[in-house]
Write a protein that holds these residues in place. Structure first.
Motif, PDB file in Angstrom:
ATOM      1  N   PRO A  84       0.809  -1.223   0.000  1.00  0.00           N
ATOM      2  CA  PRO A  84       0.000   0.000   0.000  1.00  0.00           C
ATOM      3  C   PRO A  84       0.843   1.275   0.000  1.00  0.00           C
ATOM      4  N   ASN A  85       2.052   1.215   0.587  1.00  0.00           N
ATOM      5  CA  ASN A  85       2.908   2.396   0.621  1.00  0.00           C
ATOM      6  C   ASN A  85       3.499   2.745  -0.737  1.00  0.00           C
ATOM      7  N   ALA A  86       3.342   1.866  -1.731  1.00  0.00           N
ATOM      8  CA  ALA A  86       3.838   2.152  -3.076  1.00  0.00           C
ATOM      9  C   ALA A  86       2.968   3.166  -3.813  1.00  0.00           C
ATOM     10  N   ASN A  87       1.833   3.533  -3.220  1.00  0.00           N
ATOM     11  CA  ASN A  87       0.988   4.602  -3.747  1.00  0.00           C
ATOM     12  C   ASN A  87       1.291   5.901  -3.004  1.00  0.00           C
ATOM     13  N   PRO A  88       1.169   7.057  -3.680  1.00  0.00           N
ATOM     14  CA  PRO A  88       0.749   7.218  -5.074  1.00  0.00           C
ATOM     15  C   PRO A  88       1.855   6.867  -6.068  1.00  0.00           C
ATOM     16  N   ARG A  89       1.447   6.448  -7.266  1.00  0.00           N
ATOM     17  CA  ARG A  89       2.407   6.148  -8.327  1.00  0.00           C
ATOM     18  C   ARG A  89       2.820   7.443  -9.017  1.00  0.00           C
ATOM     19  N   GLN A 108       1.508  12.584 -10.439  1.00  0.00           N
ATOM     20  CA  GLN A 108       1.337  11.465  -9.508  1.00  0.00           C
ATOM     21  C   GLN A 108      -0.131  11.060  -9.515  1.00  0.00           C
ATOM     22  N   SER A 109      -0.404   9.854  -8.995  1.00  0.00           N
ATOM     23  CA  SER A 109      -1.748   9.297  -9.123  1.00  0.00           C
ATOM     24  C   SER A 109      -2.724   9.805  -8.066  1.00  0.00           C
ATOM     25  N   THR A 110      -2.256  10.588  -7.095  1.00  0.00           N
ATOM     26  CA  THR A 110      -3.141  11.253  -6.145  1.00  0.00           C
ATOM     27  C   THR A 110      -3.136  12.740  -6.449  1.00  0.00           C
ATOM     28  N   GLU A 172      -3.755   3.970 -15.157  1.00  0.00           N
ATOM     29  CA  GLU A 172      -3.830   4.905 -14.036  1.00  0.00           C
ATOM     30  C   GLU A 172      -3.837   6.324 -14.575  1.00  0.00           C
ATOM     31  N   ALA A 173      -4.532   7.227 -13.886  1.00  0.00           N
ATOM     32  CA  ALA A 173      -4.512   8.656 -14.220  1.00  0.00           C
ATOM     33  C   ALA A 173      -3.498   9.359 -13.322  1.00  0.00           C
ATOM     34  N   TYR A 174      -2.871  10.385 -13.867  1.00  0.00           N
ATOM     35  CA  TYR A 174      -1.824  11.109 -13.140  1.00  0.00           C
ATOM     36  C   TYR A 174      -2.132  12.604 -13.173  1.00  0.00           C
ATOM     37  N   PHE A 175      -1.748  13.293 -12.110  1.00  0.00           N
ATOM     38  CA  PHE A 175      -2.106  14.701 -11.928  1.00  0.00           C
ATOM     39  C   PHE A 175      -0.864  15.547 -11.683  1.00  0.00           C
ATOM     40  N   GLY A 176      -0.789  16.691 -12.333  1.00  0.00           N
ATOM     41  CA  GLY A 176       0.248  17.659 -12.017  1.00  0.00           C
ATOM     42  C   GLY A 176      -0.055  18.284 -10.670  1.00  0.00           C
ATOM     43  N   VAL A 177       0.928  18.338  -9.792  1.00  0.00           N
ATOM     44  CA  VAL A 177       0.705  18.841  -8.434  1.00  0.00           C
ATOM     45  C   VAL A 177       0.532  20.350  -8.419  1.00  0.00           C
ATOM     46  N   THR A 178       1.328  21.054  -9.223  1.00  0.00           N
ATOM     47  CA  THR A 178       1.313  22.515  -9.186  1.00  0.00           C
ATOM     48  C   THR A 178       0.761  23.099 -10.486  1.00  0.00           C
ATOM     49  N   ARG A 195      -3.349  17.008 -16.402  1.00  0.00           N
ATOM     50  CA  ARG A 195      -4.018  15.748 -16.102  1.00  0.00           C
ATOM     51  C   ARG A 195      -3.655  14.779 -17.228  1.00  0.00           C
ATOM     52  N   ILE A 196      -3.188  13.603 -16.867  1.00  0.00           N
ATOM     53  CA  ILE A 196      -2.743  12.630 -17.860  1.00  0.00           C
ATOM     54  C   ILE A 196      -3.641  11.403 -17.739  1.00  0.00           C
ATOM     55  N   VAL A 197      -4.380  11.123 -18.785  1.00  0.00           N
ATOM     56  CA  VAL A 197      -5.455  10.129 -18.729  1.00  0.00           C
ATOM     57  C   VAL A 197      -5.140   8.966 -19.666  1.00  0.00           C
ATOM     58  N   PRO A 198      -5.207   7.715 -19.178  1.00  0.00           N
ATOM     59  CA  PRO A 198      -4.901   6.563 -20.038  1.00  0.00           C
ATOM     60  C   PRO A 198      -6.017   6.278 -21.037  1.00  0.00           C
ATOM     61  N   GLU A 199      -5.635   6.049 -22.273  1.00  0.00           N
ATOM     62  CA  GLU A 199      -6.649   5.710 -23.273  1.00  0.00           C
ATOM     63  C   GLU A 199      -7.288   4.359 -22.996  1.00  0.00           C
TER      64      GLU A 199
END
Length: 317
Positions: A84-89, A108-110, A172-178, A195-199
Motif C-alpha cells: 500500500p505504501n507504493a501509492n501514489p504512483r 502522480q496518481s493522487t 492509471e490517471a496522473y495529476f500535475g501537483v502545481t 491531467r494525464i489520462v490513459p486511453e
C-alpha cells in the motif's frame, strides 16, 4: 542546470533529503523518493487546438520524442508493487526539444499534495521519521505524525485520500501537483494543471486483488504490454477560473473547470540500459520553456533543487 544560489533554499532542500534518508534508508544510486521505476520511450503528438493555449515548441511541432518514467512511491528501491505504501504512483514525462534542450511534466496518481510550503513539508517528513510506524504494537500515542496531522487538516486529508493500486501503470490517471501559466502566441496567459489520462481507461484493484499480486506485477505487466502495442495517454490541462487559487498545491479545483486537450502520448519501447539511464536523468518540475511558465507555487523551486541535488548524488554513486 546550476544549483540555486539561495542558501536558505539549499539548506531546506538538504534537510528534506536527509529526512527522506531517515525514513527510507540510504540507497546509493537511487532517488530518495519514487526510487523504484522504469523508463519508456515514445512520441508526443499535439492536438491542433492546443496552440490556442500555449506557444510551447512541442505543441506547435508535428511531434516530439519523449522519455517517460513510471514509478512507485517511497525511497525503497525494492518496495513490492502491491505494498500500500507504493501509492501514489508517479509518471514523469520528458519532451526532447533539441540536443540538451527539454521540458518536463511531473505527475502522480493522487491529486494534490499534503503541504503548501517546503517548510511545512519538512515538518511533515520530520514527524514521520520520528514515528516508528513499523512497530504498530508500540503503545505510545500520540506519535509525532499524529500530532502533526491533527494540526494540519490538509495534510490529513491527503494522507486519508483513497490510494487504490492500479491494475497497470497504463491504466492509471496522473495529476500535475502545481499549476503552470500557459501563454499562447497572442500573449494570453491562462493557469492550468496537467491531467494525464490513459486511453485504456482507469482500472484499480481492490485490497484482496492487490494482495494476491506479485511484488513486481506492475513493472512486469508494463514491459509485457508495450511489446504488444503502443501505450497511449491523453495529456490534458485543467484550466483555472478567475479567482481560483493557483499557487497552492493543497487546493483542488472543482471538476467542472474546463479542460484543454494538449496532445497524445504514444509509448512504444522500454529504454535500453534502463538502470543506468535512470541514474542519469533528472526531471525538472519547472518548465523552463517559452510558452509555459512556473506559477508562484512555493514548492516549485524547492522541488527543482531537491531533484537536482539528489540527481547529482545519484549520478556520483
Amino acid at each position: 542546470m546550476p544549483l540555486p544560489t539561495d542558501e536558505k533554499l539549499l539548506a531546506l532542500s538538504g534537510d528534506v533529503i536527509e529526512q527522506f534518508d531517515a525514513i527510507f534508508g540510504m540507497h546509493p544510486g537511487f532517488r530518495p523518493a519514487h526510487a523504484k521505476g522504469a523508463l519508456l520511450t515514445g512520441t508526443f503528438m499535439p492536438y491542433v487546438a492546443a496552440a490556442a493555449l500555449t506557444r510551447a515548441p512541442h505543441v506547435l511541432r508535428e511531434s516530439t520524442p519523449v522519455t517517460v518514467r513510471f514509478s512507485n512511491s517511497t525511497g525503497v528501491p525494492l518496495i513490492p508493487d502491491n505494498d500500500p505504501n507504493a501509492n501514489p504512483r508517479g509518471m514523469a514525462i520528458r519532451f526532447h526539444l533539441a540536443e540538451h534542450s527539454h521540458t518536463d511534466i511531473l505527475g502522480q496518481s493522487t491529486d494534490g499534495f499534503p503541504t503548501r510550503t517546503g517548510a511545512e513539508f519538512l515538518e511533515f517528513l520530520t514527524a514521520l521519521a520520528a514515528s516508528d510506524l513499523a512497530a504498530p504494537s508500540d503503545p505510545a500515542h500520540p506519535k509525532p505524525i499524529e500530532v502533526y496531522l491533527g494540526g494540519h487538516p490538509k495534510a490529513l486529508a491527503f494522507v486519508q485520500a483513497p490510494k487504490p493500486a492500479p491494475s497497470s501503470f497504463a491504466r492509471e490517471a496522473y495529476f500535475g501537483v502545481t499549476a503552470m501559466a500557459f501563454i499562447n502566441q497572442s500573449g494570453i496567459r491562462q493557469f492550468g494543471r496537467y491531467r494525464i489520462v490513459p486511453e485504456a481507461g482507469v482500472e484499480h484493484l481492490d485490497d484482496a486483488a492487490t494482495a494476491a499480486k506479485n511484488a513486481n506485477y506492475l513493472f512486469d505487466e508494463l514491459k509485457a504490454r508495450v511489446v504488444t502495442g503502443p501505450i497511449a495517454f491523453r495529456v490534458l490541462v485543467q484550466l483555472a477560473n478567475v479567482g481560483d487559487v493557483v499557487d497552492d498545491a493543497t487546493v483542488h479545483w472543482p471538476n467542472d473547470r474546463k479542460e484543454v486537450e494538449l496532445g497524445r502520448l504514444s509509448l512504444t519501447a522500454v529504454v535500453a540500459e534502463d538502470a543506468n539511464e535512470q541514474k542519469k536523468i533528472i526531471f525538472d518540475p519547472i518548465p523552463r520553456v517559452d510558452g509555459i511558465e512556473a506559477s508562484n507555487d512555493p514548492l516549485l523551486e524547492l522541488r527543482a533543487a531537491i531533484y537536482l541535488i539528489s540527481g547529482r548524488r545519484r549520478r556520483s554513486a
